[in-house]
Design an enzyme around this catalytic site. Structure first.
Site, PDB file in Angstrom:
ATOM      1  N   SER A   1      50.964  47.284  47.982  1.00  0.00           N
ATOM      2  CA  SER A   1      50.419  46.260  48.862  1.00  0.00           C
ATOM      3  C   SER A   1      50.799  46.516  50.331  1.00  0.00           C
ATOM      4  O   SER A   1      50.606  47.623  50.840  1.00  0.00           O
ATOM      5  CB  SER A   1      50.880  44.880  48.372  1.00  0.00           C
ATOM      6  OG  SER A   1      50.163  43.847  48.983  1.00  0.00           O
TER       7      SER A   1
ATOM      8  N   HIS B   1      46.546  42.293  41.155  1.00  0.00           N
ATOM      9  CA  HIS B   1      47.211  42.855  42.338  1.00  0.00           C
ATOM     10  C   HIS B   1      48.657  43.251  42.055  1.00  0.00           C
ATOM     11  O   HIS B   1      49.258  43.980  42.843  1.00  0.00           O
ATOM     12  CB  HIS B   1      47.162  41.852  43.502  1.00  0.00           C
ATOM     13  CG  HIS B   1      47.685  42.402  44.794  1.00  0.00           C
ATOM     14  ND1 HIS B   1      47.063  43.443  45.464  1.00  0.00           N
ATOM     15  CD2 HIS B   1      48.785  42.095  45.536  1.00  0.00           C
ATOM     16  CE1 HIS B   1      47.748  43.740  46.558  1.00  0.00           C
ATOM     17  NE2 HIS B   1      48.797  42.939  46.618  1.00  0.00           N
TER      18      HIS B   1
ATOM     19  N   ASP C   1      41.864  43.330  40.941  1.00  0.00           N
ATOM     20  CA  ASP C   1      42.680  42.859  42.061  1.00  0.00           C
ATOM     21  C   ASP C   1      41.911  41.841  42.895  1.00  0.00           C
ATOM     22  O   ASP C   1      40.831  42.138  43.390  1.00  0.00           O
ATOM     23  CB  ASP C   1      43.085  44.061  42.929  1.00  0.00           C
ATOM     24  CG  ASP C   1      44.157  43.717  43.944  1.00  0.00           C
ATOM     25  OD1 ASP C   1      44.316  42.526  44.272  1.00  0.00           O
ATOM     26  OD2 ASP C   1      44.850  44.636  44.401  1.00  0.00           O
TER      27      ASP C   1
END
EC number: 3.1.1.-
Length: 256
Positions: free
Chosen positions: A78, A234, A206
């Site tokens: 991320s 995610h 995601d």
């Protein structure tokens, strides 16, 4: 034995790798996890972060501590992709491969903040939900914070065990939003970041960073290989830890 260094995403900490670390270690590898500045149990405050280098400092110190012949597999998730890319730019000789797991991945043309700001600018009010954006710094050097509220967080953990979502709600911390005021306007270099092998792991379910945007980043800055975990949200370290480790072990065999 290969050596993995795992970098968490925004508002999270080293704790988010608690399922992945023992699986990789059980396979015979060394694993280092760390808290970025003002993350996890790191004692700094977000106000202490004035530059991207400040945010990445714990990662930079870890890489600096390794010997000249040591090479690691750098894994970023991320928002952690941006400080990881900076680390790769500064220590390219210490990285055998950088792995971006549904991660923001800079290029060598634009400032490192470019990919994050592109997403931030495209989020509608409805999509933003309780993603809280704040401010700090000075009028000459304004900076921004981000905090993942429980509804926004739930969207990121849609396929993850409820226990992991509850853990995350308890452990969230305010993070710096990686804007150009934090990173500066210079791009990462071809000689540093641009010289290392990169692999991207796309997560097919995601809702935090859309599959379309993951694929746009890959087109924008092509990588050696693209892998997929089709039914991961995610947070693949929670929703699909064994599948994630399977990809990471294959990457080690091929690139490290």
């Amino acid at each position: 034995m290969k050596h993995y260094v795992l970098v968490h995403g925004g508002c999270h900490g080293a704790w988010c790798w608690y399922k992945v670390k023992p699986i990789l270690e059980h396979s015979g590898h060394r694993v280092t996890v760390l808290d970025l500045t003002a993350s996890g149990v790191n004692v700094s405050r977000v106000e202490d972060i004035q530059t991207l280098e400040d945010y990445a400092k714990p990662l930079l110190e870890v890489l600096e501590s390794f010997g000249s012949d040591d090479k690691v597999i750098l894994v970023a998730h991320s928002l952690g992709g941006i400080p990881a890319a900076l680390a790769a730019d500064m220590f390219p000789s210490k990285i055998s491969v950088a792995v971006f797991v549904t991660s923001f991945m800079p290029d060598t043309t634009n400032p490192p903040s470019y990919v994050f700001e592109k997403v931030l600018g495209s989020i509608t009010e409805e999509e933003r939900m309780d993603l809280e954006l704040g401010s700090y710094g000075t009028s000459e050097h304004p900076l921004m914070t981000a905090f993942l509220g429980p509804n926004y967080l739930k969207n990121m953990y849609l396929l993850s065990p409820i226990e992991d979502y509850e853990l995350a709600k308890m452990l969230m911390r305010v993070a710096p939003a990686i804007t150009s005021n934090l990173t500066g306007t210079k791009s990462l270099t071809e000689q540093g970041y641009g010289s290392i092998s990169r692999v991207y792991i796309v997560c097919g379910e995601d809702k935090g960073i859309s599959v379309d945007f993951q694929r746009w980043m890959i087109e924008n800055s092509p990588v050696k290989e693209v892998m997929e975990i089709n039914d991961a949200d995610h947070m693949p370290m929670f929703s699909k830890p064994h599948e994630l480790c399977d990809r990471l072990l294959k990457i080690a065999d091929k690139y490290a």
